[in-house]
Design a protein around this motif. Structure first.
Motif, PDB file in Angstrom:
ATOM      1  N   VAL A 279      30.697  28.916  31.562  1.00 31.39           N
ATOM      2  CA  VAL A 279      29.889  27.958  32.313  1.00 31.39           C
ATOM      3  C   VAL A 279      30.596  27.543  33.595  1.00 31.39           C
ATOM      4  O   VAL A 279      29.992  27.497  34.682  1.00 31.39           O
ATOM      5  CB  VAL A 279      29.562  26.728  31.441  1.00 31.39           C
ATOM      6  N   VAL A 280      31.893  27.228  33.488  1.00 34.20           N
ATOM      7  CA  VAL A 280      32.656  26.865  34.678  1.00 34.20           C
ATOM      8  C   VAL A 280      32.814  28.074  35.584  1.00 34.20           C
ATOM      9  O   VAL A 280      32.697  27.970  36.822  1.00 34.20           O
ATOM     10  CB  VAL A 280      34.029  26.297  34.280  1.00 34.20           C
ATOM     11  N   GLY A 281      33.022  29.239  34.968  1.00 28.74           N
ATOM     12  CA  GLY A 281      33.304  30.435  35.746  1.00 28.74           C
ATOM     13  C   GLY A 281      32.148  30.909  36.602  1.00 28.74           C
ATOM     14  O   GLY A 281      32.340  31.345  37.741  1.00 28.74           O
ATOM     15  N   VAL A 282      30.914  30.849  36.073  1.00 28.01           N
ATOM     16  CA  VAL A 282      29.792  31.332  36.879  1.00 28.01           C
ATOM     17  C   VAL A 282      29.549  30.436  38.094  1.00 28.01           C
ATOM     18  O   VAL A 282      29.025  30.890  39.111  1.00 28.01           O
ATOM     19  CB  VAL A 282      28.496  31.438  36.039  1.00 28.01           C
ATOM     20  N   ALA A 283      29.931  29.164  37.985  1.00 27.15           N
ATOM     21  CA  ALA A 283      29.757  28.253  39.115  1.00 27.15           C
ATOM     22  C   ALA A 283      30.906  28.344  40.102  1.00 27.15           C
ATOM     23  O   ALA A 283      30.707  28.267  41.315  1.00 27.15           O
ATOM     24  CB  ALA A 283      29.599  26.823  38.607  1.00 27.15           C
ATOM     25  N   CYS A 284      32.121  28.522  39.578  1.00 26.96           N
ATOM     26  CA  CYS A 284      33.314  28.432  40.422  1.00 26.96           C
ATOM     27  C   CYS A 284      33.950  29.777  40.745  1.00 26.96           C
ATOM     28  O   CYS A 284      34.908  29.839  41.519  1.00 26.96           O
ATOM     29  CB  CYS A 284      34.354  27.535  39.749  1.00 26.96           C
ATOM     30  N   GLY A 285      33.467  30.856  40.115  1.00 32.54           N
ATOM     31  CA  GLY A 285      34.053  32.158  40.375  1.00 32.54           C
ATOM     32  C   GLY A 285      35.359  32.404  39.664  1.00 32.54           C
ATOM     33  O   GLY A 285      36.216  33.133  40.163  1.00 32.54           O
ATOM     34  N   THR A 286      35.537  31.824  38.470  1.00 39.25           N
ATOM     35  CA  THR A 286      36.784  31.983  37.720  1.00 39.25           C
ATOM     36  C   THR A 286      36.570  32.795  36.447  1.00 39.25           C
ATOM     37  O   THR A 286      37.312  32.655  35.484  1.00 39.25           O
ATOM     38  CB  THR A 286      37.366  30.610  37.352  1.00 39.25           C
ATOM     39  N   LEU A 287      35.533  33.651  36.443  1.00 43.84           N
ATOM     40  CA  LEU A 287      35.315  34.481  35.253  1.00 43.84           C
ATOM     41  C   LEU A 287      36.447  35.474  35.071  1.00 43.84           C
ATOM     42  O   LEU A 287      36.932  36.073  36.041  1.00 43.84           O
ATOM     43  CB  LEU A 287      33.988  35.244  35.383  1.00 43.84           C
ATOM     44  N   PRO A 288      36.886  35.709  33.827  1.00 46.64           N
ATOM     45  CA  PRO A 288      37.923  36.722  33.604  1.00 46.64           C
ATOM     46  C   PRO A 288      37.375  38.120  33.893  1.00 46.64           C
ATOM     47  O   PRO A 288      36.215  38.417  33.635  1.00 46.64           O
ATOM     48  CB  PRO A 288      38.255  36.552  32.116  1.00 46.64           C
TER      49      PRO A 288
END
Length: 774
Positions: A279-288
């Protein structure tokens, strides 16, 4: 749009989040943790700390409540605050779907039950049982939707999200909270006096995307599809979830809920961290493992979360970055920013936190105010400020002065509000101009008065409130100085302002008027219908204008002493206080009385009123006035009415033409009226009209010295304070006194968005389980 791309308003939005994990005590810390390399400290700090007073639990109840239940309760609360959803006021059904791990906390309580004299096995079952996990926050927070315990071990949070999404799509609730929590001893810990724990908690607040966008919610991410089943070694469930989402496999980054050592079977944390990371990653670009090669401007960032539970349970959730929506910038305007907390110390902490955020944020001030007004529960300890920009608001909260940020504790019962309508004297060109320009409904009420009076007056009252230029202002000043125009102008402002205040949630427990103000009071109380009241004010002004020139003067002496000094031809027009009297009569006599007053130690001054109201000068028009009133058919008041003629509560007599005849002739007994209103315990006198004449009189009156408040709603003509600041400050003080303001009405139907702001600080204490009895 291609068939593989879902519609922008499809799916379920994540509008709020909360987390409490090792190395991340809140969701903001977790976001920061995702950008750092290395493994976090596995210890869950303060696992036994809990704010029991916030949730109304005794220390004994808090002690036997499983730490998992405690942490989930705090995280559900924090997630709703992050979503700016106040369960006490939101007209929505909110459900809870949550699960926890199986731990030995209840067993430990039973071993030490001899040290818990007020607990028994039945209480321990309720305080620790997984069946009660989801129901507890629903009960404590007043949520009215389904409360469902979900058990999926390492897949618990994704499984809770799946069930929450299904409930939203089926219409079982409007908003759903999905959560999972684990608190267990850290492996290898010796269980000494300061036992270490691991695990964590994650909570998401979900709402259908179209509803979230319409409500102005902040969208963290969008759940596009979910699937649940037994893992068969293929990507069957992933394909099903992507089919529900309507997206191809090549557009999704996979995030797996890995758990070393088989902890996924009994620990909910892997699913929590995986889903929060997505959830955080799709918004902030921090997906592994996201190299971004598949992204295009038309294709948002997506993640597919795989989570596993016991005996082959598998859950797949597809989440997507929020849609790019244009948030129109609201017009700069003055705003009332309310802050409240359960205790004075929590209020100070929250105020400081809010000041820090206001100093850094770029969100518009109207959205910040709206979030505080509608997205936070109104607690008993309160503070507010009125500001026109973020910097001013931040400085007010950082400074903490009572002048810029008044504070107080709400009384057990909201204080009664009395609408006090002033007479002629405070009128001026441009009065209520800002409100006329910014509030469409206030403007409509003024327009109605102006249209009804324009032919009779030969002037448009709107030019008095909002003249086009200086030449128009000069003409308006000349017209406003006459009784015929000044009286309906004052009535128009008072009537429209009272209607605005009532729209905003301020309901008068009683009304009182001073001379001309009695007609606005009568209109609000239902004694006179609006058209009749306005027509009567017009007729009153016309009749008074036809009389010989009169005047009034204020004398700072008791009534008995003034009577001894009065020459023939003058009389008492008003008794405004124990030592505050107005003399009335022909202009020449009043001017001579002021000039030749025998006591230089006494303040005597002419009033800005071109008539000798409430004197013998009005007697030639009394018959005509009474006949006119008789044709209007006044009624008994629907709101308690204090008569300024008698100084007491009005009854049926106010519905007679004879009463209003006597009202025009008799002296105003406003001092006695204030004595009567003093019987309303700790009432707030709200001056509804231009200036602060009645506010000043009430502040000086000894009967109102203790426990009563006086507030003005519009500035004095000589005061350069912005009109909106004065009005919003009055509303802020009413909120401190317990008034339930209608915030949406205050914003006049303008669209506002919810923005991130600090939640209520928790004031925690440690509640560790008792050691087993020897």
């Amino acid at each position: 749009m291609a068939a593989t791309e879902p519609a922008d308003d499809g799916g379920v939005a994540v509008i709020g989040m909360a987390a409490r994990l090792p190395g991340a005590p809140d969701i903001d810390a977790y976001r920061r943790r995702l950008t750092r390399d290395g493994e976090p400290d596995p210890v869950l700090r303060d696992a036994y700390a809990f704010d029991h007073t916030y949730f109304g639990l005794s220390p004994g109840e808090a002690l036997i409540t499983d730490p998992q239940h405690r942490i989930l309760l705090e995280c559900v609360t924090r997630s709703l605050q992050d979503a700016a959803v106040d369960p006490a006021r939101a007209d929505v059904v909110i459900g809870v779907y949550a699960g926890a791990s199986t731990t030995a906390y209840a067993e430990g309580l039973r071993r030490g039950i001899r040290r818990l004299p007020n607990a028994d096995d039945w209480q321990i079952r309720i305080a620790t049982g997984p069946d009660f996990l989801a129901a507890r926050p629903a009960y404590k927070l007043g949520l009215t939707g389904p409360s469902v315990a979900v058990q999926g071990a390492g897949a618990t949070l994704p499984l809770a999200v799946h069930h929450a999404v299904q409930a939203l799509l089926a219409g079982e609730c409007d908003i759903a909270v999905a959560g999972a929590v684990t608190v267990r001893p850290l492996a290898g810990d010796d269980g000494g006096a300061d036992p270490l724990s691991t695990g964590g908690c994650g909570v998401l607040v979900l709402r259908p995307l179209d509803a979230a966008l319409a409500a102005g919610d902040r969208v963290h991410a969008v759940v596009r599809g979910t699937a649940v089943g037994r893992d068969d070694g293929t990507d069957r469930l992933g394909r099903r979830a992507r089919a529900v989402a309507g997206v191809p496999a090549g557009t999704v980054v996979r995030v797996t809920a890995d758990a070393p050592g088989g902890a996924a079977v009994t620990d909910t944390t892997p699913g929590v961290t995986a889903l929060l990371s997505a959830v955080v990653g799709v918004a902030c670009g921090t997906l592994p493992d996201d190299d971004g090669d598949w992204r295009t401007p038309e294709r948002p960032r997506r993640a597919g979360v795989d989570a596993y539970g016991p005996f082959g349970l598998r859950v797949h959730v597809v989440v997507e970055e929020p849609p790019a929506t244009a948030r129109p910038q609201p017009e700069p305007s003055w705003q009332l920013l309310p802050v409240s907390a359960r205790s004075a110390t929590a209020l100070d902490r929250l105020t400081a936190d809010l000041g820090d955020v206001l100093d850094r944020t770029t969100d518009p001030l109207p959205d910040l105010a709206w979030t505080l007004q509608s997205g936070r529960t109104a607690e008993p300890h309160r503070r507010f400020t009125v500001a026109r920009n973020r910097a001013e608001a931040a400085a007010a909260f950082a400074g903490g002065t009572r002048r810029k940020a008044p504070a107080g504790q709400v009384p057990d019962q909201p204080r009664s509000v009395v609408f006090a309508f002033p007479g002629q004297g405070g009128q001026h060109v441009g009065m209520a101009r800002a409100l006329y320009r910014t509030d469409p409904l206030f403007r409509a009420d003024v327009d109605a008065c102006a249209e009804r009076t324009r032919e009779a007056l030969g002037i448009d009252l709107r030019s008095v409130l909002d003249p086009a230029d200086e030449a128009a202002a000069a003409r308006s000043r000349q017209a406003l100085s006459t009784i015929a125009v000044g009286q309906p102008a004052v009535f128009t402002v008072e009537y429209a302002l009272a209607r605005a205040l009532m729209r905003w949630g301020v309901r008068p427990a009683a009304v009182v008027g001073h001379s001309l103000g009695a007609y606005a009071a009568a209109c609000v109380a239902g004694v006179l219908a609006f058209p009749d009241a306005l027509d009567l004010v017009l007729e009153r002004g016309r009749l008074l204008q036809s009389l010989p020139s009169g005047s009034m003067a204020a004398v700072r002496l008791p009534e008995a002493e003034v009577l001894r000094l009065l020459p023939d031809g003058l009389g008492i027009g008003a008794v405004n206080g124990p030592d505050q009297v107005a003399v009335s009569g022909p202009a020449e006599l009043v001017e001579r009385f002021v000039r030749d007053f025998p006591r230089p130690d006494v303040e005597v001054k002419l009033l800005k009123i071109a008539t000798a109201g409430h004197s013998s000068l009005v007697e030639p028009v009394l018959d005509s006035f009474e006949t006119y009133v008789r044709g209007l058919r006044p009624r008994a008041p629907r709101i308690p009415f204090v008569s300024d003629s008698t100084g007491t509560w009005a009854g049926e007599e106010i519905a007679s033409a004879a009463y209003w005849r006597a009202h025009m002739r008799r002296a105003v007994r406003f001092s006695d009226a204030l004595e009567t209103l003093a019987g309303l315990d700790r009432a707030v006198l709200l001056e509804v009209g231009p200036g602060m004449t009645l506010t000043s009189l009430a502040r000086r009156h000894p009967a109102l010295a203790e426990g009563h408040s006086m507030l003005q709603t519009l500035p004095h003509p000589a005061d350069d304070t912005h009109e909106a600041r004065v009005l919003l400050t009055a509303l802020g003080h009413l909120w401190l006194a317990g008034a339930e303001l209608d915030w949406a009405a205050l914003h006049g139907g303008r669209r506002r968005n919810r923005v991130p702001l600090p939640g209520h600080p928790f004031e925690r204490q440690e509640f560790r389980p008792p050691a087993p009895a020897a």
